[in-house]
Design a protein around this motif. Structure first.
Motif, PDB file in Angstrom:
ATOM      1  N   GLY B  91     -19.750 -24.238  -2.697  1.00  7.04           N
ATOM      2  CA  GLY B  91     -18.899 -25.281  -2.156  1.00  7.04           C
ATOM      3  C   GLY B  91     -18.610 -26.326  -3.210  1.00  7.04           C
ATOM      4  O   GLY B  91     -19.066 -26.217  -4.349  1.00  7.04           O
ATOM      5  N   GLY B  92     -17.843 -27.329  -2.803  1.00  8.96           N
ATOM      6  CA  GLY B  92     -17.495 -28.402  -3.723  1.00  8.96           C
ATOM      7  C   GLY B  92     -18.500 -29.530  -3.666  1.00  8.96           C
ATOM      8  O   GLY B  92     -19.466 -29.498  -2.897  1.00  8.96           O
ATOM      9  N   ASP B  93     -18.272 -30.543  -4.485  1.00 10.41           N
ATOM     10  CA  ASP B  93     -19.149 -31.698  -4.529  1.00 10.41           C
ATOM     11  C   ASP B  93     -19.041 -32.530  -3.247  1.00 10.41           C
ATOM     12  O   ASP B  93     -20.041 -33.067  -2.755  1.00 10.41           O
ATOM     13  CB  ASP B  93     -18.874 -32.561  -5.770  1.00 10.41           C
ATOM     14  CG  ASP B  93     -17.389 -32.708  -6.074  1.00 10.41           C
ATOM     15  OD1 ASP B  93     -16.598 -31.803  -5.715  1.00 10.41           O
ATOM     16  OD2 ASP B  93     -17.002 -33.714  -6.669  1.00 10.41           O
ATOM     17  N   GLY B  94     -17.846 -32.595  -2.691  1.00 11.99           N
ATOM     18  CA  GLY B  94     -17.701 -33.314  -1.424  1.00 11.99           C
ATOM     19  C   GLY B  94     -18.376 -32.535  -0.311  1.00 11.99           C
ATOM     20  O   GLY B  94     -19.156 -33.078   0.486  1.00 11.99           O
ATOM     21  N   ASP B  95     -18.086 -31.272  -0.284  1.00  8.21           N
ATOM     22  CA  ASP B  95     -18.650 -30.352   0.689  1.00  8.21           C
ATOM     23  C   ASP B  95     -20.182 -30.401   0.699  1.00  8.21           C
ATOM     24  O   ASP B  95     -20.812 -30.522   1.750  1.00  8.21           O
ATOM     25  CB  ASP B  95     -18.161 -28.959   0.267  1.00  8.21           C
ATOM     26  CG  ASP B  95     -18.413 -27.891   1.276  1.00  8.21           C
ATOM     27  OD1 ASP B  95     -17.584 -27.726   2.168  1.00  8.21           O
ATOM     28  OD2 ASP B  95     -19.443 -27.197   1.148  1.00  8.21           O
ATOM     29  N   ASN B 120     -18.591 -28.794  -9.123  1.00 10.28           N
ATOM     30  CA  ASN B 120     -18.543 -30.250  -9.164  1.00 10.28           C
ATOM     31  C   ASN B 120     -17.387 -30.734 -10.038  1.00 10.28           C
ATOM     32  O   ASN B 120     -17.524 -30.871 -11.253  1.00 10.28           O
ATOM     33  CB  ASN B 120     -19.895 -30.764  -9.672  1.00 10.28           C
ATOM     34  CG  ASN B 120     -19.970 -32.271  -9.657  1.00 10.28           C
ATOM     35  OD1 ASN B 120     -18.991 -32.949  -9.358  1.00 10.28           O
ATOM     36  ND2 ASN B 120     -21.130 -32.795  -9.979  1.00 10.28           N
ATOM     37  N   ASN B 121     -16.256 -30.986  -9.383  1.00 12.10           N
ATOM     38  CA  ASN B 121     -15.091 -31.494 -10.128  1.00 12.10           C
ATOM     39  C   ASN B 121     -14.949 -33.009  -9.962  1.00 12.10           C
ATOM     40  O   ASN B 121     -13.933 -33.586 -10.320  1.00 12.10           O
ATOM     41  CB  ASN B 121     -13.812 -30.764  -9.709  1.00 12.10           C
ATOM     42  CG  ASN B 121     -13.615 -30.777  -8.204  1.00 12.10           C
ATOM     43  OD1 ASN B 121     -14.300 -31.529  -7.498  1.00 12.10           O
ATOM     44  ND2 ASN B 121     -12.700 -29.975  -7.708  1.00 12.10           N
ATOM     45  N   GLN B 122     -15.958 -33.619  -9.372  1.00 12.72           N
ATOM     46  CA  GLN B 122     -16.002 -35.080  -9.214  1.00 12.72           C
ATOM     47  C   GLN B 122     -14.801 -35.617  -8.443  1.00 12.72           C
ATOM     48  O   GLN B 122     -14.364 -36.744  -8.671  1.00 12.72           O
ATOM     49  CB  GLN B 122     -16.125 -35.761 -10.585  1.00 12.72           C
ATOM     50  CG  GLN B 122     -17.318 -35.239 -11.395  1.00 12.72           C
ATOM     51  CD  GLN B 122     -17.544 -36.072 -12.653  1.00 12.72           C
ATOM     52  OE1 GLN B 122     -17.310 -35.611 -13.760  1.00 12.72           O
ATOM     53  NE2 GLN B 122     -17.995 -37.297 -12.486  1.00 12.72           N
ATOM     54  N   ILE B 123     -14.311 -34.804  -7.518  1.00 15.73           N
ATOM     55  CA  ILE B 123     -13.107 -35.200  -6.777  1.00 15.73           C
ATOM     56  C   ILE B 123     -12.986 -34.330  -5.528  1.00 15.73           C
ATOM     57  O   ILE B 123     -13.547 -33.234  -5.491  1.00 15.73           O
ATOM     58  CB  ILE B 123     -11.850 -35.012  -7.683  1.00 15.73           C
ATOM     59  CG1 ILE B 123     -10.606 -35.682  -7.090  1.00 15.73           C
ATOM     60  CG2 ILE B 123     -11.513 -33.540  -7.897  1.00 15.73           C
ATOM     61  CD1 ILE B 123     -10.449 -37.108  -7.528  1.00 15.73           C
ATOM     62  N   TYR B 124     -12.294 -34.838  -4.537  1.00 20.35           N
ATOM     63  CA  TYR B 124     -11.876 -33.991  -3.416  1.00 20.35           C
ATOM     64  C   TYR B 124     -10.531 -33.397  -3.804  1.00 20.35           C
ATOM     65  O   TYR B 124      -9.511 -34.094  -3.789  1.00 20.35           O
ATOM     66  CB  TYR B 124     -11.698 -34.825  -2.141  1.00 20.35           C
ATOM     67  CG  TYR B 124     -12.982 -35.221  -1.459  1.00 20.35           C
ATOM     68  CD1 TYR B 124     -14.185 -35.233  -2.133  1.00 20.35           C
ATOM     69  CD2 TYR B 124     -12.985 -35.590  -0.124  1.00 20.35           C
ATOM     70  CE1 TYR B 124     -15.366 -35.602  -1.501  1.00 20.35           C
ATOM     71  CE2 TYR B 124     -14.162 -35.968   0.523  1.00 20.35           C
ATOM     72  CZ  TYR B 124     -15.344 -35.974  -0.174  1.00 20.35           C
ATOM     73  OH  TYR B 124     -16.505 -36.342   0.450  1.00 20.35           O
ATOM     74  N   ALA B 125     -10.526 -32.127  -4.139  1.00 20.27           N
ATOM     75  CA  ALA B 125      -9.293 -31.542  -4.670  1.00 20.27           C
ATOM     76  C   ALA B 125      -8.402 -31.012  -3.550  1.00 20.27           C
ATOM     77  O   ALA B 125      -7.212 -31.325  -3.500  1.00 20.27           O
ATOM     78  CB  ALA B 125      -9.631 -30.436  -5.662  1.00 20.27           C
ATOM     79  N   LEU B 126      -8.962 -30.237  -2.641  1.00 19.04           N
ATOM     80  CA  LEU B 126      -8.104 -29.602  -1.638  1.00 19.04           C
ATOM     81  C   LEU B 126      -7.345 -30.634  -0.820  1.00 19.04           C
ATOM     82  O   LEU B 126      -6.218 -30.397  -0.397  1.00 19.04           O
ATOM     83  CB  LEU B 126      -8.937 -28.701  -0.706  1.00 19.04           C
ATOM     84  CG  LEU B 126      -8.112 -27.808   0.220  1.00 19.04           C
ATOM     85  CD1 LEU B 126      -7.238 -26.841  -0.559  1.00 19.04           C
ATOM     86  CD2 LEU B 126      -9.002 -27.031   1.178  1.00 19.04           C
TER      87      LEU B 126
END
Ligand code: TPP
Ligand code: TPP
Ligand code: SF4
Ligand code: SF4
Ligand code: MG
Ligand code: MG
Lengths: 572, 286, 572, 286
Positions: B91-95, B120-126
């Motif tokens: 999952g992502g960093d936000g997730d 971990n892209n340090q952002i909510y991308a989707l």
């Protein structure tokens, strides 16, 4: 005269009213009586006021009564609270050194509870066993059965012996002075072996009989004892019981376990269920079976944590955003809880949907006598698994294949080389994310299609009394006992009334219901909430007109008298 | 024995932006699985929701694309029911660190035997560029025009939660990352793999270049000992001009599944359903 | 002939269809046209297929049409997908170097988009502005207005100039070769100043106008732009906007802020709302006002994250365990979104309850023209605060005092020495935990009592067409535009039909509704879901019989044509 | 200026068991508030659900008894809306570290200016004795008959989340605890105060005696420096024969409320409602 003996044991939390009451109830059950017992307690560990109510009959009973025949008062407050409800021949038992003023006022039968305990069992703390003995002595109850129950209840032999001595002392004391055996004829009771169990125990046993192998649940009254019961048996029954960080984790773990292929469950109350509703939709969308036991209590929010209500029905029926099929069951008594929980697992797997079993504090914590479960009658339907044959042939298995029934054959990970792919996004038959309108429409239709079969599998309501009547009293779930009793009493009073009771509440078997309730009759719905939720559901699903509702939302269960009084006020 | 190759894991065409760091992670993961020779039907990938959460669709194995923040509880539920499955949660960093933060902390402490990869892209991308818990302190996004609040440090939290395996990878170094994934999967217990993942569309600060300039490999540090908790904690809070990648902390401790009697022998899913077995319990009630 | 110009701009995510479309829409709005524009996009950042649809009319419009008059195709896929929907005189515009095969097949009007951009603006990337110019050139649109809009859209002056040049080049090119101005009469449009805004913007503006000082929200499509809009203005408007760790935190923070005394809100979609339902009951029980914007999308679970649905209605009405009053609003267009959001705050504070504003992807992301909001009409009702006088006198302030209306006077912490005590447990008037049946019953009755006033404050549905008709088309929320259009067209075809549209959906104003919909007529409910949720609600609240439903659940909004086709199939 | 005394804070009769550690905490709290001379009407206590969660009813001040696990978000919401309030959140170990774990971690990182008191009895008491995240590893309860999974360490997690103030108190030492509460309230920023609280009804292992034998005061350790993060982390993981109480970690960093322009001047709740103010924004839409 039919037997109807009503005993109340009252005291502070921690004084042992529960233990006294339970042992009495068990003894009556072992004798062969029908027994119903409920607990009234506060959300605290010590102090306050608790009481345990027992009803003993020679035919089915599953409702409380406001009237008391024998009161065992462990403290002063119990006397002032409960004596006013003593019936015509009602008596109160209290310790010898109760305030003489009270003794006079209420005509209390005093027993030297602690003194006898100290004297005969060498331990003042066994006064509760003296109290047990006293009640039974008054009734001339079979003392062997009583000793047997005490023996089974206390584990270590040293304690057992002294408790039996204490009980015997109370028995003899009361038998000599306060014999009331002529008022309650226990001699004609047939010795039939019955179980005495509460709603939680029956649901837990149902889950275990159904082969539930995974329970993830966060403690919450009234459902916590289900977790503890299954945890105690987890090692023997190869079941995983896990208490996670919160309810959100609990239901997702259950969904994960079900995806892997085991029967999985979570149990909670309204507050925990509120946290689970996003996952309910996940189960719906990924078509992963899961069983959720929702033990209702008086809401909203924390509400009255140890009190009962039937206030979550429309929420359960409509919970989660979006649309998907689900089933909702609401057992009427312990026995029902066992069989409906088994059915819940079958429906969950057959239709690959979430199934909610709604109990409530009243059902969960009250004790019922039940015929010993005939396990040969347990039926397991695991739905549509892949046949060995299909498994061999499958190269491109499609988890969400569209079929005429809406049910897709279910493969499990590692059961074969078929890959099990599913998604909370709208997806293709193969389980992969899609965006187009056509696939979307087909997949919604596929999922909703399952409702047709499911509806056929829902049993029609149970009818008690004549099949047709001028008036139908209608109820659902745990209030059955009081409704049944009310109907019986009203019939005795000459009213042409029957009871139509629902335990399989969603999807409502609309056609059968209309057949049973249609025509010219008046319909009165009685339920333990403030807004008449089932009445609204019944009306909106069938178009039947509801003439009136009997509602109660004080956190306490119905009594037949309450229903009769309200109903009479409404009848033309 | 089957020999697995990259083609076995070929899934749908990714819908990620060209140049996205997720491609590197996808390659590294496939490489690691092929190296470990894990066949797709023995593997389960559970994902949350976000760009990272789409990864399972670009693989070909057992997959469960769960809700936002809910990869871990589904993954560990699946693992407890069938401990023969190799289970990876992604999952992502936000997730993982925001919506799913509680599951993450508690799964680490209980030590479920899964691998958790956080892109971990340090952002909510989707959702098009809002702050994440790992966004640099002061980072400006649509929801944080006055700057993001202080970022969390997932590695430090993992060590504080006593995770069995804590590592950081970089999507820009696929081979190194593949190596870490292999070790994470092979390590018994909860393995957290936080992966620095450039998002070319929404994070114009923490770019490939930004990371490349800063990352250095722990295995190249002579004196570094990932078994030393104090050392690991101190290393974990390093973030700035130099950012360590590699295994930060590693510890052997009993996995949750091994502590339960019910799981000592065969997986739950292989246990028979025997309604009659409760007979002996019924007698307690009469 | 009435003006009805339908433009579609299509391309990959990232190609700029949205910007082109928005600038066109804005230019038409500035000219004085009625404009409606919607966006169709996938849940990805680059690639895939997106399109932006605009409808330009000389009277109200808020629905999409399947027919296209002018298509701007930014890539090949746009041609193959949309050309089949070109109307009788429809034309497609594409870049000069489009595959000649396609040009021939669809009769495409080619424009050297990139070449002109490179040549006239020195930047190939300004091809989109050439496209904008081309469309407007064909229509002979007022080029000053167009330049003005471009100027306002691009910030830095260097870019502005070149974009205007590029647009001018496209304009001249198309005007010369492809003049279509005679087909669309824009000359008679009155220059009225209107706003062009989407549902999210209108709701955000409504919240700000209502004095919302606190927004805690976790990003979720389609509601995220509300957070971003309010965050951008937070410093200027002394508003706290916080993005917390999850939706559970979001709503609890809003409840905390509201307890302190500010108007507080959270915004989300169905998935986030599912996580908030326990807190909904907390708001209900503690009588703390809170406004929740629920932007519906196609469910269940993640569903289609960028698609629309009206699938959460019954969930919103019944969400959370236990029973307590709430209000649910569903704006029909942007203008409505502004005023209903203000009303939501007023109802929340007046009745001290949670209020849900239901938008959906369609409403939230679509652009509507609206009369400029007359802010002098904004009415603020903060409910029943303590008077200065009361405050002085209060020694034992009771937060939950029982009053005839059920509404308790509301003090705020630190506003006086009155202590503000509240509890998620059932409580006394003073806000302290209680256990007894009497207090419980009184407090439930007190809270439910508020429904009476609330119901009176709910506006009846809006009627369009004649007040009485043989057939009533019924809808709620964002599908208004398509329903209104369908009703108009059917009337033109001679049907005696009207539209009864609901935007204040719960508690349903039952009496007014029955007055409006009762009698002999046929009622058809059209809604964007699979199970006819509003139809069921309408029936169960009023007893009105629903003759049929028009449902759509593919994630796409209604068109009038869709409704007409389905309706005709059902009419006798 | 008003002088506050203990009587001002007298609330309902507690429904706790005789001998419960919560009584000590209640006394210490009142003492600290009186010492700090905070009048009841300037104080807000927000609680979760559990035995600890009942505390506000036994006080007399502004109180919000929230849901299980949800003391923190309500407390910080209230604080953001009126930063002149002194805000204390209280709850149990289950409430705060299990159900509310995510809020806790993130409130610490953002550094909201509240005090959080956790009555840590290592058990779920109100629900009659189930394992909590802080239950000793292997602790046997009704839901964990094979022993509780490894316990979490709230202090270590708080330090990893960079909480501004991290301390541990003991309900059996009321004066010392009162001192810690005073410092926690006075410290600007998120102050975690984990309080060892014997539960006489359900925890028969971690009793008064058990704790008394083990606790020692950090302020009596000569070389201990709570500003040193490494030292603090190492101290935080000490649990066994010796258990430190006192201030484990303390740091000055900007509080969340001070980073927002909207809060720089007067509290939100005192800001006027001016519908006309949006007029200037409307022009952007035409
Ligand atoms: C309960 C819930 N809340 C919010 C969302 C919306 N949402 C989808 S992805 C996402 C965040 C994505 O960020 P991250 O997890 O970092 O993944 P990335 O896209 O950056 O890979 C959000 C907030 C959702 N789907 N569900
Ligand atoms: C959402 C939710 N889940 C579960 C509960 C039931 N519950 C009430 S208190 C409690 C745990 C109490 O433990 P702790 O927080 O440690 O407080 P203590 O009683 O030990 O002081 C639980 C699980 C609840 N009220 N709400
Ligand atoms: S938005 Fe960022 S994370 Fe998502 S695909 Fe594009 S580059 Fe990758
Ligand atoms: S159960 Fe434990 S925590 Fe609760 S009041 Fe009793 S001693 Fe205290
Ligand atoms: Mg991210
Ligand atoms: Mg505790």
């Amino acid at each position: 005269m039919a037997l109807d003996l009503r005993i109340v044991v009252g005291g502070e939390a921690g004084q042992g009213a529960q233990t006294i009451g339970f042992i009495l109830a068990k003894a009556f059950a072992r004798l062969g009586c029908h027994v119903f017992a409920d607990q009234d307690y506060e959300s605290r560990i010590r102090g306050g006021h608790n009481f345990f109510r027992i009803r003993v009959r020679d035919s089915h009973v599953s409702a409380v009564s406001e009237v008391i025949d024998i009161l065992v008062a462990l403290n002063r407050e119990s006397l002032s609270l409960h004596c006013p409800r003593l019936g015509e021949n009602g008596v109160a038992i209290a310790d010898m050194n109760t305030d003489p003023e009270l003794v006079r006022q209420y005509g209390i039968l005093t027993v030297p509870l602690s003194d006898l305990a100290a004297e005969k069992a060498g331990n003042k703390l066994m006064a509760n066993s003296v109290a047990i003995g006293s009640v039974m002595g008054m009734l001339g109850f079979n003392s062997e059965i009583l000793s047997g129950v005490i023996k089974d209840h206390f584990q270590s032999s040293a304690i057992v012996e002294n408790n039996i001595k204490a009980a015997r002392a109370g028995y003899d004391y009361a038998r000599q002075r306060y014999d009331r055996s002529s008022s309650y004829d226990l001699s004609s009771i047939m010795r039939i072996e019955r179980m005495l169990l509460n709603g939680n125990e029956s649901v837990a046993l149902g889950a275990m009989a159904a082969g539930c192998k995974f329970l993830a649940a966060y403690p919450m009254t009234p459902s916590t004892p289900i977790i503890e019961f299954m945890a105690a048996n987890a090692a023997d029954f190869a079941t995983v019981v896990i208490q996670p960080e919160d309810e959100i984790a609990a239901i997702h773990m259950a969904i994960g376990a079900a995806y892997s292929g085991v029967r999985a469950m979570t149990v909670t109350s309204g507050g925990g269920f509120s946290l689970m509703v996003e996952a309910l939709g996940l189960s719906g969308m990924t078509e992963t079976p899961v069983v959720i036991v929702e033990g209702q209590r008086a809401g909203p929010a924390i509400g009255l944590p140890t009190r009962t209500e039937q206030g979550d029905l429309l929420f359960a029926v409509n919970a989660s955003h979006g649309e998907f099929p689900r089933a909702v069951f609401a057992p009427s008594c312990a026995e029902d809880g066992f069989w409906l929980t088994i059915k819940a697992f079958n429906m969950a797997e057959k239709y690959q949907i979430p199934v909610i079993v709604m109990t409530d504090h009243h059902l969960a914590s009250s004790y019922f006598t039940a015929e010993k479960f005939d396990l040969s009658g347990v039926y397991i339907d695991r739905g549509l698994p892949l046949s060995e044959d299909e498994m061999g042939k499958l190269s491109e298995y499609k988890r969400h294949r569209i079929t005429p029934s809406g049910i897709s054959p279910r493969a499990l990970p590692m059961q074969s080389h078929a890959l099990v792919v599913t998604d909370s996004d709208e997806h293709s038959e193969a389980g992969h994310i899609i965006e187009d309108a056509e696939t979307r429409t087909r997949m919604v239709a596929k999922r909703m299609k399952k409702l047709e079969g499911l509806r056929r599998d829902m049993a029609p309501p149970h009818v008690f009394g004549p099949k047709t009547a001028d008036i139908s009293l209608v109820g659902w779930g745990s209030s059955f006992g009081a409704l049944h009793e009310a109907m019986g009493l009203l019939r005795q009073q000459g009213l042409n009334i029957n009871l139509v009771h629902f335990t399989e509440v969603w999807p409502l078997p609309a056609q059968e219901t209309t057949d049973l309730l249609g025509g010219d009759r008046k319909i009165y719905v009685a339920e333990n909430n403030a807004t008449g939720q089932f009445a609204r559901l019944l009306n909106s699903e069938t178009g039947l007109k509801i003439s009136g509702t009997v509602l109660k939302y004080d956190g306490r269960p119905f009594t037949s008298q309450y229903i009769i009084d309200r109903l009479k006020g409404m009848l033309p | 024995m089957t020999v697995v190759n990259l083609q076995d894991y070929a899934g749908m065409q990714p819908a990620w932006c060209p140049g996205c760091g997720n491609f590197g992670i996808l390659s590294a993961l496939k490489k690691a699985l092929v190296d470990l020779n894990i066949p797709p039907y023995n593997l389960l990938i559970v994902s949350g929701i976000g760009q990272a959460g789409k990864l399972p669709h670009y693989m070909k194995c057992n997959t469960f694309n769960s809700l936002h923040g809910r990869a871990i509880p589904v993954a560990i539920g699946a693992k407890m029911a069938n401990q023969e499955l190799t289970v990876i949660a992604v999952g992502g960093d936000g997730d993982g660190y925001a919506e799913g933060g509680n599951h993450w902390i508690h799964a680490m402490r209980r030590n479920h035997d899964i691998t958790y990869m956080v892109h971990n892209n340090q952002i909510y991308a989707l959702t098009k560029g809002q702050a994440s818990p790992t966004s640099d302190t002061g980072f400006i996004t649509g929801t944080t025009p006055e700057g993001s609040p202080p970022q969390i440090n997932p590695l430090a939290l993992a060590i504080a939660a006593d995770a069995a395996f804590v590592a950081r990878g970089f999507a820009g170094d696929v081979d190194h990352l593949a190596g870490l994934i292999k070790q994470a999967i092979s390590h018994k217990g909860f393995a957290l793999l936080d992966i620095l993942q450039p998002c070319v569309s929404f994070n114009h600060i923490n770019t490939y270049e930004w990371y490349s300039k800063r990352v250095y490999k722990l295995e190249e540090e002579k004196k570094y000992n990932p078994a030393d908790k104090t050392m690991a904690f101190n290393k974990s809070i390093e973030w700035g001009d130099r950012i360590p990648i590699g295994i930060v902390y590693s510890k052997e401790r009993p996995v949750f599944e091994s502590t339960l009697k019910a799981l000592r022998n065969i997986p739950l899913v292989k246990q028979p359903l025997e309604p009659g077995k409760i007979q002996k319990l019924l007698t307690d009630f009469s």
